[in-house]
Design an enzyme around this catalytic site. Structure first.
Site, short mmCIF file in Angstrom:
data_model
loop_
_atom_site.label_atom_id
_atom_site.label_comp_id
_atom_site.label_asym_id
_atom_site.label_seq_id
_atom_site.Cartn_x
_atom_site.Cartn_y
_atom_site.Cartn_z
N SER A 1 91.90 36.77 78.42
CA SER A 1 92.60 36.91 79.68
C SER A 1 93.17 38.32 79.77
CB SER A 1 93.70 35.85 79.79
OG SER A 1 94.36 35.93 81.04
N TYR B 1 93.10 40.72 90.79
CA TYR B 1 92.82 40.52 89.36
C TYR B 1 93.80 39.51 88.74
CZ TYR B 1 92.15 41.77 84.42
OH TYR B 1 91.91 41.75 83.07
N LYS C 1 93.20 35.80 86.85
CA LYS C 1 93.61 35.53 85.47
C LYS C 1 94.66 34.42 85.39
CE LYS C 1 91.02 38.51 83.27
NZ LYS C 1 89.98 38.07 82.31
#
Length: 276
Positions: free
Chosen positions: A145, A159, A163
Site C-alpha cells: 500500500s 491515489y 489505497k
C-alpha cells in the site's frame, strides 16, 4: 530469512522495477521459486534475466506480461503461474500507479485509473488465487500500500482514495482468511526511491513537496526487506522506517496533531508564496 523462504513459491506483481524487483531479487537470493508480472515485456524480460543470473539451478523462475486491471488476463496468468511453479505459497500484490494533482486538476480518467490498478487490480489478482489457497489451506497474501493508505495529504486525492480502498478490503479479507489458514500482510511505505517516484516528482504540486519537507526517502531494498520480514513473522500491518512508524502511531492515537502539523506546513508555504 533465507531458511524461511527457501523453496517457497512466490508471485510478485509489478516485479520488473522498484519495490517489486527488489522483492524478486531478495527472494531469489533466499532460494525461493519466483514468478513476476508486469505490463512492459521488455523490462520484464530484463528483470527475469537478472533473476536467472543469481538463481540456483533447482529454482523455478518465470515472468508473465499482464495488466492487473484486466480480469481475463489475470485469470489466465494465475493458471500459468500455478502450472509453472506447481502451486503458490505467497502472493505479493505490489503493482500500482500514482498521479499527484489537486482535486480540481484531477480528471475523471485519473480517478478511474487509480482505482482500476491500485484497488481493483489487487482484488483481481487476489481473487484469482484465493481458490488455490483455500484448497491447500495455507498461504500468505501481501499488499504493498502506501502511507497514503492510512492518511491523506494535499495533492493525492485519487491515489489516497485507491489505497484507502485497499486498506478496507484487506481488513475484511484478513478475517475471512482465518478460516483458510492464510495470512495477510499490508505494508505502508513512505516515499521510496523508485522509477514511479521520479515520475511523481515531475508533476507533484509544490504544496505537496512542501508538506513532505525533508522526510527521508527509503530505498526499494529497505521496503522489500521490511515486507519479507513481516510476512515471515506473520505481522499484519507494517510501516517501514522510524518516521513512518511514528506517523502511523500518531495518526491512530492523535490524528488532530498530525492534521495540525501538515496544515501548518501548508500555511508556511502559502506565506512564502505571498511574500514572493
Amino acid at each position: 530469512m533465507e531458511q524461511y523462504y527457501r523453496g517457497k513459491r512466490v508471485f510478485v506483481t509489478g516485479g520488473s522495477s522498484g519495490i517489486g524487483l527488489s522483492l524478486a531479487r531478495l527472494l531469489t537470493g533466499y532460494g525461493a521459486h519466483v514468478w513476476i508480472a508486469a505490463r512492459g515485456q521488455e523490462r520484464l524480460d530484463a528483470a527475469l534475466a537478472e533473476l536467472r543470473s543469481i538463481a540456483r539451478p533447482e529454482q523455478k523462475l518465470g515472468a508473465t506480461a499482464m495488466d492487473i486491471a484486466d480480469r481475463a488476463e489475470v485469470e489466465a496468468a494465475a493458471k500459468e503461474v500455478l502450472a509453472g511453479m506447481g502451486g503458490l505459497d505467497i502472493l505479493i500484490n505490489n503493482a500500482g500507479i500514482a498521479h499527484p494533482a489537486t482535486a480540481l486538476e484531477t480528471t475523471g480518467e485519473v480517478y478511474d485509473s487509480m482505482m482500476r490498478v491500485n484497488y481493483f487490480g489487487a482484488v483481481n489478482v487476489t481473487s484469482a488465487f484465493l481458490p488455490h489457497f483455500r484448497a491447500q489451506r495455507s498461504g500468505h497474501v501481501a499488499m504493498v500500500s502506501s502511507m497514503l493508505g492510512f492518511m491523506g495529504i494535499y495533492g493525492y486525492t485519487a491515489y489516497a482514495a485507491s489505497k484507502y480502498a485497499l486498506t478496507g478490503y484487506s481488513d475484511c479479507l484478513r478475517q475471512e482468511l482465518l478460516d483458510m489458514n492464510v495470512g495477510i500482510t499490508v505494508i505502508f511505505p513512505p516515499d521510496t526511491d523508485t522509477p514511479q517516484l521520479e515520475e511523481e516528482n515531475r508533476i507533484k504540486p509544490p504544496e505537496t513537496k512542501a508538506i513532505a519537507g525533508e522526510v527521508k526517502t527509503l530505498s526499494a531494498d529497505e521496503v522489500a526487506h521490511s515486507l519479507l520480514n513481516a510476512i515471515r513473522r506473520g505481522k499484519y500491518h507494517v510501516v517501514p522506517g522510524a518516521m513512518g512508524s511514528f506517523t502511523y502511531f500518531m495518526v491512530r492515537h492523535a490524528p488532530w496533531a498530525v492534521r495540525w502539523i501538515i496544515d501548518g506546513e501548508l500555511k508556511k508555504f502559502r506565506k512564502k508564496q505571498a511574500a514572493a
